[in-house]
Scaffold this motif. Sequence first.
Motif, PDB file in Angstrom:
ATOM      1  N   ASP A 281      64.146  59.225 -28.785  1.00  0.00           N
ATOM      2  CA  ASP A 281      62.982  58.634 -28.108  1.00  0.00           C
ATOM      3  C   ASP A 281      61.711  59.439 -28.355  1.00  0.00           C
ATOM      4  OD1 ASP A 281      63.325  60.887 -26.649  1.00  0.00           O
ATOM      5  OD2 ASP A 281      63.791  59.910 -24.761  1.00  0.00           O
TER       6      ASP A 281
ATOM      7  N   PRO B 197      53.218  57.621 -24.719  1.00  0.00           N
ATOM      8  CA  PRO B 197      52.618  56.469 -25.403  1.00  0.00           C
ATOM      9  C   PRO B 197      51.173  56.230 -24.999  1.00  0.00           C
ATOM     10  CG  PRO B 197      54.156  55.736 -23.706  1.00  0.00           C
ATOM     11  CD  PRO B 197      54.333  57.227 -23.850  1.00  0.00           C
ATOM     12  N   ASN B 198      50.816  56.660 -23.789  1.00  0.00           N
ATOM     13  CA  ASN B 198      49.482  56.357 -23.274  1.00  0.00           C
ATOM     14  C   ASN B 198      48.442  57.374 -23.692  1.00  0.00           C
ATOM     15  OD1 ASN B 198      51.003  58.147 -21.689  1.00  0.00           O
ATOM     16  ND2 ASN B 198      49.609  57.916 -19.984  1.00  0.00           N
TER      17      ASN B 198
ATOM     18  N   GLN C  42      43.957  57.818 -32.065  1.00  0.00           N
ATOM     19  CA  GLN C  42      44.744  56.651 -31.658  1.00  0.00           C
ATOM     20  C   GLN C  42      45.677  57.024 -30.518  1.00  0.00           C
ATOM     21  OE1 GLN C  42      46.719  55.327 -35.231  1.00  0.00           O
ATOM     22  NE2 GLN C  42      46.166  53.234 -34.739  1.00  0.00           N
TER      23      GLN C  42
ATOM     24  N   ARG D 149      50.973  54.741 -28.482  1.00  0.00           N
ATOM     25  CA  ARG D 149      51.512  53.393 -28.330  1.00  0.00           C
ATOM     26  C   ARG D 149      51.226  52.527 -29.558  1.00  0.00           C
ATOM     27  NH1 ARG D 149      49.180  52.234 -23.765  1.00  0.00           N
ATOM     28  NH2 ARG D 149      50.933  52.454 -22.383  1.00  0.00           N
ATOM     29  N   GLU D 150      50.060  52.768 -30.170  1.00  0.00           N
ATOM     30  CA  GLU D 150      49.637  51.920 -31.284  1.00  0.00           C
ATOM     31  C   GLU D 150      50.297  52.298 -32.609  1.00  0.00           C
ATOM     32  OE1 GLU D 150      45.155  51.370 -31.218  1.00  0.00           O
ATOM     33  OE2 GLU D 150      45.409  52.900 -29.694  1.00  0.00           O
TER      34      GLU D 150
ATOM     35  N   ASP E  22      50.201  33.409 -37.981  1.00  0.00           N
ATOM     36  CA  ASP E  22      50.112  34.863 -37.921  1.00  0.00           C
ATOM     37  C   ASP E  22      51.226  35.572 -38.668  1.00  0.00           C
ATOM     38  OD1 ASP E  22      47.971  34.551 -36.242  1.00  0.00           O
ATOM     39  OD2 ASP E  22      49.250  34.429 -34.469  1.00  0.00           O
TER      40      ASP E  22
ATOM     41  N   GLU F 293      59.723  37.667 -37.021  1.00  0.00           N
ATOM     42  CA  GLU F 293      58.982  36.546 -36.453  1.00  0.00           C
ATOM     43  C   GLU F 293      59.656  35.230 -36.827  1.00  0.00           C
ATOM     44  OE1 GLU F 293      57.779  39.086 -38.026  1.00  0.00           O
ATOM     45  OE2 GLU F 293      56.161  39.977 -36.849  1.00  0.00           O
TER      46      GLU F 293
ATOM     47  N   ARG G 164      62.642  34.790 -34.651  1.00  0.00           N
ATOM     48  CA  ARG G 164      62.252  34.439 -33.291  1.00  0.00           C
ATOM     49  C   ARG G 164      61.785  32.990 -33.206  1.00  0.00           C
ATOM     50  NH1 ARG G 164      61.263  38.684 -29.721  1.00  0.00           N
ATOM     51  NH2 ARG G 164      59.650  37.472 -28.707  1.00  0.00           N
TER      52      ARG G 164
ATOM     53  N   LEU H  53      61.662  31.200 -29.661  1.00  0.00           N
ATOM     54  CA  LEU H  53      60.945  32.175 -28.836  1.00  0.00           C
ATOM     55  C   LEU H  53      59.443  32.061 -29.062  1.00  0.00           C
ATOM     56  CD1 LEU H  53      63.356  35.168 -29.221  1.00  0.00           C
ATOM     57  CD2 LEU H  53      62.488  34.339 -27.041  1.00  0.00           C
ATOM     58  N   GLU H  54      59.073  31.939 -30.333  1.00  0.00           N
ATOM     59  CA  GLU H  54      57.665  31.715 -30.639  1.00  0.00           C
ATOM     60  C   GLU H  54      57.606  30.570 -31.637  1.00  0.00           C
ATOM     61  OE1 GLU H  54      55.674  35.630 -31.595  1.00  0.00           O
ATOM     62  OE2 GLU H  54      57.586  36.143 -30.698  1.00  0.00           O
TER      63      GLU H  54
ATOM     64  N   ARG I 289      60.930  23.795 -29.359  1.00  0.00           N
ATOM     65  CA  ARG I 289      59.792  24.210 -28.561  1.00  0.00           C
ATOM     66  C   ARG I 289      60.109  25.424 -27.694  1.00  0.00           C
ATOM     67  NH1 ARG I 289      56.474  20.275 -27.179  1.00  0.00           N
ATOM     68  NH2 ARG I 289      55.217  19.458 -28.879  1.00  0.00           N
ATOM     69  N   SER I 290      61.383  25.640 -27.423  1.00  0.00           N
ATOM     70  CA  SER I 290      61.731  26.714 -26.510  1.00  0.00           C
ATOM     71  C   SER I 290      63.141  27.177 -26.808  1.00  0.00           C
ATOM     72  CB  SER I 290      61.682  26.202 -25.072  1.00  0.00           C
ATOM     73  OG  SER I 290      62.708  25.255 -24.891  1.00  0.00           O
ATOM     74  N   VAL I 291      63.506  28.267 -26.174  1.00  0.00           N
ATOM     75  CA  VAL I 291      64.850  28.800 -26.336  1.00  0.00           C
ATOM     76  C   VAL I 291      65.877  27.763 -25.884  1.00  0.00           C
ATOM     77  CG1 VAL I 291      66.422  30.612 -25.604  1.00  0.00           C
ATOM     78  CG2 VAL I 291      64.041  31.142 -26.019  1.00  0.00           C
ATOM     79  N   GLN I 292      65.532  27.038 -24.824  1.00  0.00           N
ATOM     80  CA  GLN I 292      66.461  26.029 -24.322  1.00  0.00           C
ATOM     81  C   GLN I 292      66.773  25.000 -25.393  1.00  0.00           C
ATOM     82  OE1 GLN I 292      64.072  27.408 -22.617  1.00  0.00           O
ATOM     83  NE2 GLN I 292      64.990  28.079 -20.703  1.00  0.00           N
TER      84      GLN I 292
END
Lengths: 527, 330
Positions: A88, A93-94, A138, A141-142, A298, A325, A328, A333-334, A351-354
């Motif tokens: 880890d 991260p902040n 930076q 986190r980025e 994207d 992506e 997903r 998911l997207e 349209r969705s996971v369902q």
Amino acid sequence: MPQELVAADHITKSFGGVQALRDVSVTLHQGEIRCLVGENGSGKSTLIQIIAGALRPDSGTIAIGGKQFPHLEPIQAIHEGIQVIYQDFSLFPNLTVAENLALNTELERGVQLVSWRRVRRIAVEAMARLGRDIDLGQTVRELSVADKQLVAIAKALLQNAKVLILDEPTTALTHREVRTLFEVIPELKQRGLAILFVGHKLQEILEISDTITVLRNGQKVAESDASQFTPGDLVRHMTGRSLPDRPSERACEQWHQHPADDSSAGRGPPTRNYALGTPSRCHRADAVFKVTDLTDRDAFDSISLEVSSGEIVGITGLLGSGRTELARSLFGLEPADSGRIEISGQVIRMRSVQDAIRVGIAYVPEDRLTEGVFAEQSIERNLAISALPSFAGRAGWIRPASLRRAAGQSMTELRIQAPSARMPVANLSGGNQQKVVLGRWLATQAKILILNGPTVGIDVGAKSEVHEKIRELARQGMAVLLISDDLPELVELCRRILLMHRGRIVKELAGADCNEDTLAAELGRLE
Amino acid sequence: MRRLLQRQEFWLALLLLVLGTGIGLANPAFWSLANLFDLCQSSTVMGLFALGVLVVLISGGIDVSFAAIGAFSMYVTSKVLLTLDLGDSATTAFLLAGAVGLSLGLFNGLFIALFRLPTLIVTLGSASLFRGFLLAFVGTTIVNNLPEGMIRFSKLTLWERALPDGTAVGLPFSFLLFVVAALLVGFVLRRTMLGRGIYAMGGNLVAAARAGFRIRRQQLFIYGLVGVLSGVAGLAHACMMRNANPFDLVGLELNVIAAVVLGGASITGGRGTVLGTVLGVLLIVTINNSLILLDIPSYWQKVVTGLVILASTGITAHTSGQRLRGVGLC
């Protein structure tokens, strides 16, 4: 003879009756890269923690730089130059890169006030020592995982590390990032650091290390120069049994056995031309999963692919190629912006996971702990969660007995090693967790399985079991889409491998081209 | 430039400016000295509370007991000053309120640091405890005859100006408390290792402990600080209202937390600045205050406040690319 920096001698350690380490001795010399390998539970991390002073051995001695430490404390280990880079990374991260680098030094000086100029100076020096350049302003986190790792290494160097212990450093890295890391490590070695590298991936281990120590069940079972080992030797030592020698051969046979309507199916995989979108004749009938011109502004562009029932198709590519992506979006998911998804000839509205689950798509995500399992919930609940309606009685209540029976059954089937089905999934090893994720989708009777890095961070033995399971699912007629960075894994399981780059499928490898060398060469060309 | 656009502070300042211009055009009274001083006075109490909440949020915790601590401190302080003969200077009153607040804050801190209980649970419990204790054992009647010192303090101004019509407007002295507290908290957070430790523990608690920050000591400091600030805020409130009401300051918790979050502090810890918090408070206070100037019913205050919070945090979250990836929430 280079100086001996660490000597752990006849270390024994047990936790409440479980023998974690039994009479293990390891040494580390200046300028040595030693790899510590072993399956999960073999005692690797216990050994690391003992060398770092975080755990005290029951018996045995630790010497650092020739000095004996009967009761090594973490702070002493740090003072003697031992630095552990945990998986880890222990970063904030902040906070900015600069502050992350400087915090430890500042804390050690015991100052009460922060001088931002000094923080900057320390950070610049740290980056200079590492010989890499990362934007100091930076926030962490980025950063990419690889850059985070470099920051963690730079931080360790700043503490005047003489011994760097890397705990499975390549687990979360892509192919290219591993290359960068493998440039940095020999540089550190040149400077006289000793490096203890804890690893899983055999190819990487053989490539990077000078010497290898293999642990199994808390005992040292082999130790030698890296040149003395073949991958097969390592596996044998780690697991105590021989795994199938030529797994890819076996995979082919099984693939061939799947019910095909054309004799040509036995003559290697069908070749397809994606630009023209014409699948070969022999498999058209059972092509269950077909994607046409799927586009997401994207992430990816005009993706077309086809997976037949019983087939395992691989997708690989560098980080940012859009493969995750794509996965997903195939699972709803997207949802993609445009394009068509068909299952057994029927166009699906995704349209969705369902939607995805209803039409029989299952997804095993990249990060199983955060996306794949309910870590604090029991194994049986995790196994049942995607198929709850099938355990319900007439009134809609869940019938615990039938749930328990089904869970027990799939635990045996999947060889999930756990004392009880009521145990939280968090307590399982990575391999067993992944089996739970797979098992859950088995319960839904999905037709299409999308796997994203299914064996990341899983030890060799469990990995081959997961592979076996995937093959078996394909044999039962599932269409499997396997996204992976692990070239041996892709080659072993897939007869067709698609290369993604910048959101497009740029190459398809099939048949004889599905070998590691070709694949690595193609990936190299992308960079 | 990209970083500037990602800063919540930038958008808040912009919004405040636009709002000020807009309201000023609609009703020039907005820019009158009297109104501006009024805004400062209204910001003081909320601002003092918000500074404490900011520090807690950065550390990754949350405190919902500060309003109860404020009410407890001001009421007990007023009672004590009226009963015992401690002199009646405002300084004594503030020291006493701060001390009462400190002890209640440390009470929270002890539970959190020593017994490692979740901060929300502890402070929910203690909020109820403090209020209950106050009403059951200290009193339920409103104190209308505050000690002389507190009354004098409430009339004290930093700067006064006579208006043409013969009346005078002044910037209340208590505003200085807010300014000083903001500078102090800002200094601690930005320039001391203690402050950086608070950011560190909010970012990664395990790593902060590994690095050698003394987590428990920091927690005691954090909740103690919230206590002190709340005590002072409570007393400032009492001075402003010219009475000490044990039922007062109820329901303030969410408004203050909202102002701090609006100011860019992350509810999950590790992020937040004093500047952002001050702007967040000013914005909320301005909205509440100005809608009255614009003849908008006060019920709308809540609606508008809610919209502003949603919009501004939404913009920041979006521009900093931390768009929540759709995880089956559809």
